[in-house]
Design a protein around this motif. Structure first.
Motif, PDB file in Angstrom:
ATOM      1  N   LEU A  92       0.831  -1.204   0.000  1.00  0.00           N
ATOM      2  CA  LEU A  92       0.000   0.000   0.000  1.00  0.00           C
ATOM      3  C   LEU A  92       0.866   1.256   0.000  1.00  0.00           C
ATOM      4  O   LEU A  92       0.544   2.240  -0.680  1.00  0.00           O
ATOM      5  CB  LEU A  92      -0.939  -0.014   1.205  1.00  0.00           C
ATOM      6  CG  LEU A  92      -1.982   1.110   1.281  1.00  0.00           C
ATOM      7  CD1 LEU A  92      -2.791   1.213  -0.013  1.00  0.00           C
ATOM      8  CD2 LEU A  92      -2.912   0.889   2.478  1.00  0.00           C
ATOM      9  N   ILE A  93       1.965   1.240   0.732  1.00  0.00           N
ATOM     10  CA  ILE A  93       2.899   2.375   0.716  1.00  0.00           C
ATOM     11  C   ILE A  93       3.415   2.599  -0.702  1.00  0.00           C
ATOM     12  O   ILE A  93       3.436   3.737  -1.195  1.00  0.00           O
ATOM     13  CB  ILE A  93       4.066   2.126   1.688  1.00  0.00           C
ATOM     14  CG1 ILE A  93       3.587   2.240   3.144  1.00  0.00           C
ATOM     15  CG2 ILE A  93       5.210   3.101   1.433  1.00  0.00           C
ATOM     16  CD1 ILE A  93       4.629   1.829   4.168  1.00  0.00           C
ATOM     17  N   LEU A  94       3.835   1.525  -1.362  1.00  0.00           N
ATOM     18  CA  LEU A  94       4.345   1.645  -2.731  1.00  0.00           C
ATOM     19  C   LEU A  94       3.273   2.166  -3.678  1.00  0.00           C
ATOM     20  O   LEU A  94       3.542   3.017  -4.549  1.00  0.00           O
ATOM     21  CB  LEU A  94       4.862   0.296  -3.221  1.00  0.00           C
ATOM     22  CG  LEU A  94       6.086  -0.286  -2.513  1.00  0.00           C
ATOM     23  CD1 LEU A  94       6.507  -1.586  -3.200  1.00  0.00           C
ATOM     24  CD2 LEU A  94       7.237   0.702  -2.507  1.00  0.00           C
ATOM     25  N   TYR A  95       2.037   1.669  -3.517  1.00  0.00           N
ATOM     26  CA  TYR A  95       0.948   2.090  -4.403  1.00  0.00           C
ATOM     27  C   TYR A  95       0.630   3.573  -4.214  1.00  0.00           C
ATOM     28  O   TYR A  95       0.458   4.317  -5.191  1.00  0.00           O
ATOM     29  CB  TYR A  95      -0.295   1.245  -4.139  1.00  0.00           C
ATOM     30  CG  TYR A  95      -1.451   1.577  -5.055  1.00  0.00           C
ATOM     31  CD1 TYR A  95      -1.459   1.125  -6.376  1.00  0.00           C
ATOM     32  CD2 TYR A  95      -2.516   2.352  -4.616  1.00  0.00           C
ATOM     33  CE1 TYR A  95      -2.509   1.431  -7.233  1.00  0.00           C
ATOM     34  CE2 TYR A  95      -3.571   2.669  -5.462  1.00  0.00           C
ATOM     35  CZ  TYR A  95      -3.561   2.205  -6.764  1.00  0.00           C
ATOM     36  OH  TYR A  95      -4.604   2.528  -7.609  1.00  0.00           O
ATOM     37  N   VAL A  96       0.570   3.999  -2.971  1.00  0.00           N
ATOM     38  CA  VAL A  96       0.288   5.417  -2.690  1.00  0.00           C
ATOM     39  C   VAL A  96       1.384   6.300  -3.289  1.00  0.00           C
ATOM     40  O   VAL A  96       1.092   7.322  -3.915  1.00  0.00           O
ATOM     41  CB  VAL A  96       0.167   5.648  -1.173  1.00  0.00           C
ATOM     42  CG1 VAL A  96       0.170   7.143  -0.857  1.00  0.00           C
ATOM     43  CG2 VAL A  96      -1.110   5.002  -0.637  1.00  0.00           C
ATOM     44  N   LYS A  97       2.630   5.898  -3.115  1.00  0.00           N
ATOM     45  CA  LYS A  97       3.742   6.673  -3.688  1.00  0.00           C
ATOM     46  C   LYS A  97       3.601   6.781  -5.203  1.00  0.00           C
ATOM     47  O   LYS A  97       3.797   7.856  -5.790  1.00  0.00           O
ATOM     48  CB  LYS A  97       5.072   5.995  -3.355  1.00  0.00           C
ATOM     49  CG  LYS A  97       5.566   6.182  -1.938  1.00  0.00           C
ATOM     50  CD  LYS A  97       6.961   5.597  -1.771  1.00  0.00           C
ATOM     51  CE  LYS A  97       7.971   6.293  -2.649  1.00  0.00           C
ATOM     52  NZ  LYS A  97       9.342   5.765  -2.459  1.00  0.00           N
ATOM     53  N   GLU A  98       3.262   5.655  -5.843  1.00  0.00           N
ATOM     54  CA  GLU A  98       3.149   5.613  -7.298  1.00  0.00           C
ATOM     55  C   GLU A  98       2.028   6.528  -7.790  1.00  0.00           C
ATOM     56  O   GLU A  98       2.209   7.310  -8.734  1.00  0.00           O
ATOM     57  CB  GLU A  98       2.889   4.172  -7.738  1.00  0.00           C
ATOM     58  CG  GLU A  98       2.697   3.999  -9.234  1.00  0.00           C
ATOM     59  CD  GLU A  98       2.341   2.569  -9.607  1.00  0.00           C
ATOM     60  OE1 GLU A  98       1.926   2.353 -10.769  1.00  0.00           O
ATOM     61  OE2 GLU A  98       2.452   1.673  -8.744  1.00  0.00           O
ATOM     62  N   VAL A  99       0.872   6.451  -7.156  1.00  0.00           N
ATOM     63  CA  VAL A  99      -0.270   7.257  -7.591  1.00  0.00           C
ATOM     64  C   VAL A  99      -0.008   8.746  -7.365  1.00  0.00           C
ATOM     65  O   VAL A  99      -0.289   9.577  -8.238  1.00  0.00           O
ATOM     66  CB  VAL A  99      -1.558   6.813  -6.861  1.00  0.00           C
ATOM     67  CG1 VAL A  99      -2.701   7.780  -7.168  1.00  0.00           C
ATOM     68  CG2 VAL A  99      -1.934   5.398  -7.273  1.00  0.00           C
ATOM     69  N   VAL A 100       0.524   9.087  -6.204  1.00  0.00           N
ATOM     70  CA  VAL A 100       0.779  10.500  -5.898  1.00  0.00           C
ATOM     71  C   VAL A 100       1.817  11.083  -6.857  1.00  0.00           C
ATOM     72  O   VAL A 100       1.679  12.208  -7.336  1.00  0.00           O
ATOM     73  CB  VAL A 100       1.220  10.673  -4.431  1.00  0.00           C
ATOM     74  CG1 VAL A 100       1.739  12.089  -4.175  1.00  0.00           C
ATOM     75  CG2 VAL A 100       0.060  10.364  -3.492  1.00  0.00           C
TER      76      VAL A 100
END
Length: 304
Positions: free
Chosen positions: A278-286
């Motif tokens: 989830l941390i990686l996904y949030v970073k990617e989207v932001v």
């Protein structure tokens, strides 16, 4: 790793109560996740800690030093080697006049309360920050306009050569969520503060007011590591994450908090892998939506 041989050596240094084999790290992190540590060592004195570190180096055993686990994400695969936990037994707080000296394992809430009761001000911001002094000094923890560096005068550390030394705060290179401790690989033993005098009632009211604001705005009823990401320059991580429509988004048992998007929380059945992804996904989207690179505040231990 010859666990039996090591255990015998550490029993002689720490006693049987100071050693745990195959210890679940979920019991030692505020995320409440993480696999087994091969060996957990619980020194209660500075001398015991130095002796433990010397043995670990002699035996060429990998190790991690932790406090109260409030800023850690530990792999579901656990940790090989040893975990040295500095908490109970290394949490003394001494106050003389307006000088406060505390050991690395002192809980920030307790440190704040003791200072207020002694008629000292300046640490009220820390009364609701989970975790212990050592990690807070290392990361220059802060909230509501206050930071650990504000009243620090010196930090007591173990250096790379296992020497113990007192370093003035001016040499610590403090900045936002940073100190020289990281680069120099120091282990924090304690710190000394010089605090202004204040009224205990006023200090308690201020701490309680800040903690009420935390309860109102932050998802404190769920396991988390506090703010997941550092504040990007000129903005707020939570604001950016919310603007990308990620509030409430989840992977497995991990969720971007619906109450505060800057927090990733364990809904009760999360694995560390869920939180990590989830941390990686949030970073990617932001990054894709705003061009801003979010940097995690959370320290990750083990294989992901």
């Amino acid at each position: 790793m010859n666990l039996r041989h090591l255990t015998a050596r550490f029993v002689s240094l720490l006693g049987e109560a100071g050693i745990r084999e195959n210890e679940p790290m979920a019991a030692h992190t505020t995320f409440k996740t993480g696999g087994l540590a091969d060996l957990m060592l619980l020194p209660r004195t500075e001398e015991g800690l130095v002796s433990v570190l010397r043995v670990l180096r002699e035996e060429n055993i990998p190790y991690h030093v932790i406090g109260r686990g409030s800023n850690l994400l530990v792999s579901d695969e656990g940790l090989r080697g040893a975990v040295v936990k500095l908490a109970d037994g290394m949490d003394n707080i001494d106050i003389c006049g307006n000088t406060v000296t505390a050991q690395t394992g002192a809980a920030l809430k307790v440190l704040c309360l003791e200072a207020i009761r002694a008629g000292l001000a300046g640490l009220e911001f820390a009364g609701g920050i989970p975790g212990a002094l050592g990690g807070a000094v290392c990361m220059n923890a802060g909230a509501y306009g206050g930071e650990m560096k504000d009243y620090l005068t010196s930090v007591r550390v173990i250096g790379r050569g296992l020497e113990i030394c007192e370093i003035p705060a001016s040499a610590m290179d403090f900045s936002y969520r940073h100190s020289a401790i990281m680069e120099k690989e120091y282990i924090v033993l304690g710190a000394t503060f010089s605090l202004p005098f204040g009224d205990p009632r006023t200090g308690m009211e201020k701490m309680n007011e800040l903690n009420a604001r935390r309860r109102e705005k932050q998802p404190l009823t769920y396991p988390s590591a506090g703010s997941t990401f550092k504040r990007p320059q000129g903005n707020y991580a939570g604001t950016l994450i919310e603007s990308c429509g990620l509030k409430g988004f989840s992977i497995g048992g991990a969720q971007v908090s619906e109450k505060h998007a800057g927090f990733i929380i364990n809904m009760g059945n999360a694995f560390s892998r869920d939180i990590y992804e989830l941390i990686l996904y949030v970073k990617e989207v932001v990054l894709k939506e705003t061009g801003v690179v979010l940097e995690p505040e959370v320290k990750m231990l083990g294989e992901f």
